[in-house]
Design a protein around this motif. Structure first.
Motif, PDB file in Angstrom:
ATOM      1  N   PHE A  70       0.842  -1.204   0.000  1.00 24.83           N
ATOM      2  CA  PHE A  70       0.000   0.000   0.000  1.00 24.83           C
ATOM      3  C   PHE A  70       0.880   1.259   0.000  1.00 24.83           C
ATOM      4  CE2 PHE A  70      -2.946  -3.222   1.349  1.00 24.83           C
ATOM      5  CZ  PHE A  70      -4.146  -2.834   0.780  1.00 24.83           C
ATOM      6  N   GLU A  71       1.880   1.264   0.855  1.00 21.52           N
ATOM      7  CA  GLU A  71       2.781   2.422   0.906  1.00 21.52           C
ATOM      8  C   GLU A  71       3.625   2.538  -0.362  1.00 21.52           C
ATOM      9  OE1 GLU A  71       2.782   4.966   2.935  1.00 21.52           O
ATOM     10  OE2 GLU A  71       1.158   4.053   4.089  1.00 21.52           O
ATOM     11  N   LEU A  72       3.995   1.396  -0.938  1.00 22.05           N
ATOM     12  CA  LEU A  72       4.745   1.434  -2.194  1.00 22.05           C
ATOM     13  C   LEU A  72       3.881   2.015  -3.312  1.00 22.05           C
ATOM     14  CD1 LEU A  72       7.344   0.831  -3.731  1.00 22.05           C
ATOM     15  CD2 LEU A  72       6.487  -1.487  -4.133  1.00 22.05           C
ATOM     16  N   ALA A  73       2.592   1.656  -3.323  1.00 19.77           N
ATOM     17  CA  ALA A  73       1.672   2.229  -4.323  1.00 19.77           C
ATOM     18  C   ALA A  73       1.595   3.743  -4.158  1.00 19.77           C
ATOM     19  CB  ALA A  73       0.286   1.607  -4.188  1.00 19.77           C
ATOM     20  N   ARG A  74       1.507   4.197  -2.916  1.00 22.70           N
ATOM     21  CA  ARG A  74       1.433   5.642  -2.663  1.00 22.70           C
ATOM     22  C   ARG A  74       2.730   6.334  -3.069  1.00 22.70           C
ATOM     23  NH1 ARG A  74      -1.253   8.196   2.610  1.00 22.70           N
ATOM     24  NH2 ARG A  74      -3.083   7.686   1.358  1.00 22.70           N
ATOM     25  N   ALA A  75       3.856   5.746  -2.720  1.00 25.71           N
ATOM     26  CA  ALA A  75       5.149   6.343  -3.070  1.00 25.71           C
ATOM     27  C   ALA A  75       5.331   6.402  -4.584  1.00 25.71           C
ATOM     28  CB  ALA A  75       6.284   5.545  -2.428  1.00 25.71           C
ATOM     29  N   THR A  76       4.906   5.351  -5.281  1.00 29.16           N
ATOM     30  CA  THR A  76       4.992   5.321  -6.744  1.00 29.16           C
ATOM     31  C   THR A  76       4.101   6.409  -7.341  1.00 29.16           C
ATOM     32  OG1 THR A  76       5.442   2.950  -6.701  1.00 29.16           O
ATOM     33  CG2 THR A  76       4.660   3.868  -8.784  1.00 29.16           C
ATOM     34  N   TYR A  77       2.913   6.553  -6.779  1.00 32.72           N
ATOM     35  CA  TYR A  77       1.981   7.587  -7.233  1.00 32.72           C
ATOM     36  C   TYR A  77       2.569   8.985  -7.027  1.00 32.72           C
ATOM     37  CZ  TYR A  77      -2.274  10.366  -7.528  1.00 32.72           C
ATOM     38  OH  TYR A  77      -3.206  11.305  -7.874  1.00 32.72           O
ATOM     39  N   LYS A  80       5.328   9.857  -9.461  1.00 36.88           N
ATOM     40  CA  LYS A  80       4.854  10.147 -10.812  1.00 36.88           C
ATOM     41  C   LYS A  80       4.103  11.483 -10.891  1.00 36.88           C
ATOM     42  CE  LYS A  80       3.255   9.151 -15.041  1.00 36.88           C
ATOM     43  NZ  LYS A  80       4.090   9.148 -16.210  1.00 36.88           N
ATOM     44  N   TYR A  81       3.292  11.792  -9.875  1.00 37.08           N
ATOM     45  CA  TYR A  81       2.366  12.917  -9.997  1.00 37.08           C
ATOM     46  C   TYR A  81       2.661  14.102  -9.081  1.00 37.08           C
ATOM     47  CZ  TYR A  81      -0.340   9.987 -13.061  1.00 37.08           C
ATOM     48  OH  TYR A  81      -0.740   9.202 -14.114  1.00 37.08           O
ATOM     49  N   SER A  82       3.827  14.165  -8.482  1.00 36.97           N
ATOM     50  CA  SER A  82       4.190  15.320  -7.668  1.00 36.97           C
ATOM     51  C   SER A  82       5.155  16.214  -8.433  1.00 36.97           C
ATOM     52  CB  SER A  82       4.854  14.879  -6.361  1.00 36.97           C
ATOM     53  OG  SER A  82       3.934  14.209  -5.548  1.00 36.97           O
ATOM     54  N   GLN A  83       5.090  17.499  -8.121  1.00 38.29           N
ATOM     55  CA  GLN A  83       6.052  18.442  -8.675  1.00 38.29           C
ATOM     56  C   GLN A  83       7.358  18.286  -7.907  1.00 38.29           C
ATOM     57  OE1 GLN A  83       5.445  20.457 -11.266  1.00 38.29           O
ATOM     58  NE2 GLN A  83       3.321  19.791 -11.447  1.00 38.29           N
ATOM     59  N   CYS A  87       5.508  17.482  -1.597  1.00 42.13           N
ATOM     60  CA  CYS A  87       5.177  16.200  -0.966  1.00 42.13           C
ATOM     61  C   CYS A  87       3.739  15.795  -1.253  1.00 42.13           C
ATOM     62  CB  CYS A  87       5.446  16.256   0.531  1.00 42.13           C
ATOM     63  SG  CYS A  87       4.494  17.512   1.376  1.00 42.13           S
ATOM     64  N   LEU A  88       3.026  16.612  -2.003  1.00 42.17           N
ATOM     65  CA  LEU A  88       1.657  16.295  -2.395  1.00 42.17           C
ATOM     66  C   LEU A  88       1.563  16.226  -3.917  1.00 42.17           C
ATOM     67  CD1 LEU A  88      -0.342  18.627   0.001  1.00 42.17           C
ATOM     68  CD2 LEU A  88      -0.034  16.162   0.197  1.00 42.17           C
ATOM     69  N   PRO A  89       0.690  15.365  -4.437  1.00 39.50           N
ATOM     70  CA  PRO A  89       0.539  15.264  -5.898  1.00 39.50           C
ATOM     71  C   PRO A  89      -0.221  16.465  -6.461  1.00 39.50           C
ATOM     72  CG  PRO A  89      -1.060  13.858  -4.809  1.00 39.50           C
ATOM     73  CD  PRO A  89      -0.175  14.428  -3.727  1.00 39.50           C
ATOM     74  N   THR A  90      -0.080  16.649  -7.745  1.00 36.13           N
ATOM     75  CA  THR A  90      -0.867  17.682  -8.414  1.00 36.13           C
ATOM     76  C   THR A  90      -2.338  17.289  -8.310  1.00 36.13           C
ATOM     77  OG1 THR A  90      -0.605  16.546 -10.521  1.00 36.13           O
ATOM     78  CG2 THR A  90       0.977  18.301 -10.013  1.00 36.13           C
ATOM     79  N   PRO A  91      -3.223  18.264  -8.242  1.00 38.66           N
ATOM     80  CA  PRO A  91      -4.657  17.945  -8.104  1.00 38.66           C
ATOM     81  C   PRO A  91      -5.195  17.166  -9.296  1.00 38.66           C
ATOM     82  CG  PRO A  91      -4.236  20.282  -7.713  1.00 38.66           C
ATOM     83  CD  PRO A  91      -2.971  19.695  -8.236  1.00 38.66           C
ATOM     84  N   ILE A  92      -6.180  16.331  -9.016  1.00 37.21           N
ATOM     85  CA  ILE A  92      -6.870  15.589 -10.072  1.00 37.21           C
ATOM     86  C   ILE A  92      -7.858  16.561 -10.717  1.00 37.21           C
ATOM     87  CG2 ILE A  92      -8.465  13.699 -10.566  1.00 37.21           C
ATOM     88  CD1 ILE A  92      -7.169  12.168  -8.239  1.00 37.21           C
ATOM     89  N   VAL A  93      -7.763  16.689 -12.035  1.00 40.00           N
ATOM     90  CA  VAL A  93      -8.558  17.678 -12.765  1.00 40.00           C
ATOM     91  C   VAL A  93     -10.000  17.218 -12.961  1.00 40.00           C
ATOM     92  CG1 VAL A  93      -8.726  18.974 -14.921  1.00 40.00           C
ATOM     93  CG2 VAL A  93      -6.487  18.465 -13.943  1.00 40.00           C
ATOM     94  N   ASP A  94     -10.172  15.983 -13.427  1.00 43.55           N
ATOM     95  CA  ASP A  94     -11.513  15.475 -13.721  1.00 43.55           C
ATOM     96  C   ASP A  94     -11.502  13.949 -13.670  1.00 43.55           C
ATOM     97  OD1 ASP A  94     -10.134  14.795 -16.040  1.00 43.55           O
ATOM     98  OD2 ASP A  94     -11.172  16.234 -17.310  1.00 43.55           O
ATOM     99  N   ALA A  95     -12.623  13.356 -14.023  1.00 41.43           N
ATOM    100  CA  ALA A  95     -12.750  11.893 -13.964  1.00 41.43           C
ATOM    101  C   ALA A  95     -11.783  11.201 -14.925  1.00 41.43           C
ATOM    102  CB  ALA A  95     -14.185  11.475 -14.275  1.00 41.43           C
ATOM    103  N   LYS A  96     -11.544  11.824 -16.073  1.00 40.93           N
ATOM    104  CA  LYS A  96     -10.613  11.251 -17.052  1.00 40.93           C
ATOM    105  C   LYS A  96      -9.193  11.203 -16.476  1.00 40.93           C
ATOM    106  CE  LYS A  96      -9.088  11.869 -21.815  1.00 40.93           C
ATOM    107  NZ  LYS A  96      -9.193  12.690 -23.026  1.00 40.93           N
ATOM    108  N   ILE A 121      -4.708  10.134  -0.766  1.00 42.54           N
ATOM    109  CA  ILE A 121      -3.872  11.259  -0.348  1.00 42.54           C
ATOM    110  C   ILE A 121      -4.515  12.589  -0.727  1.00 42.54           C
ATOM    111  CG2 ILE A 121      -2.423  11.396  -2.419  1.00 42.54           C
ATOM    112  CD1 ILE A 121      -0.053  11.799  -0.419  1.00 42.54           C
ATOM    113  N   HIS A 122      -5.342  12.588  -1.764  1.00 39.96           N
ATOM    114  CA  HIS A 122      -6.032  13.819  -2.165  1.00 39.96           C
ATOM    115  C   HIS A 122      -7.066  14.224  -1.110  1.00 39.96           C
ATOM    116  CE1 HIS A 122      -4.193  14.257  -6.100  1.00 39.96           C
ATOM    117  NE2 HIS A 122      -4.315  12.949  -6.235  1.00 39.96           N
ATOM    118  N   ARG A 123      -7.743  13.245  -0.542  1.00 43.46           N
ATOM    119  CA  ARG A 123      -8.724  13.539   0.507  1.00 43.46           C
ATOM    120  C   ARG A 123      -8.041  13.985   1.795  1.00 43.46           C
ATOM    121  NH1 ARG A 123     -11.313   8.301  -0.573  1.00 43.46           N
ATOM    122  NH2 ARG A 123     -12.455   8.629  -2.476  1.00 43.46           N
TER     123      ARG A 123
END
Length: 126
Positions: A70-77, A80-83, A87-96, A121-123
């Motif tokens: 679970f933590e590896l999935a979060r770290a991988t995410y 990929k999606y952080s600037q 320490c937080l990912p870029t916001p999710i824009v839409d459902a796509k 992590i977004h919540r």
């Protein structure tokens, strides 16, 4: 140059005794390598099967490895999606965009529950 069967058997036996040929050690290396690349348990299992490791050995190695998938999935995410420097990912824009991010983690071999955990992590950041 040709070698007889006896010489070949002796060479193989020597390699096994010195652990040059060791499926368990090879499987452990595949798990570490997959973990370092941000791959989930399903992708690592598939790779081990493709390399010809016995199914019971694969399941034993995966059951006894000390990876928090679970933590590896979060770290991988996050990787990929952080600037840079964030320490937080870029916001999710839409459902796509959300679907695209989920597919990325599923392709990496994480389960749906692990993907959901990574996206929580977004919540948490709200």
């Amino acid at each position: 140059m040709h070698f007889g069967e006896t010489e070949i058997e002796l060479a193989l036996q020597s390699c096994i005794e010195h652990r040059y040929l060791d499926d368990q050690r090879y499987g452990e290396m595949l798990i570490r390598h997959g973990q370092d690349k941000g791959h989930g348990v399903q992708r690592i299992r598939q790779q081990m099967q493709q390399k010809g490791l016995a199914q019971d050995l694969i399941e034993s190695l995966l059951a006894h490895c000390e990876v928090d998938w679970f933590e590896l999935a979060r770290a991988t995410y996050l990787r990929k999606y952080s600037q840079w420097g964030e320490c937080l990912p870029t916001p999710i824009v839409d459902a796509k965009d959300r679907s695209k991010r989920m597919r990325f983690l599923l392709y990496r071999g994480f389960s749906f529950d692990q993907v959901q955990y990574a996206l929580e992590i977004h919540r948490e950041s709200e």
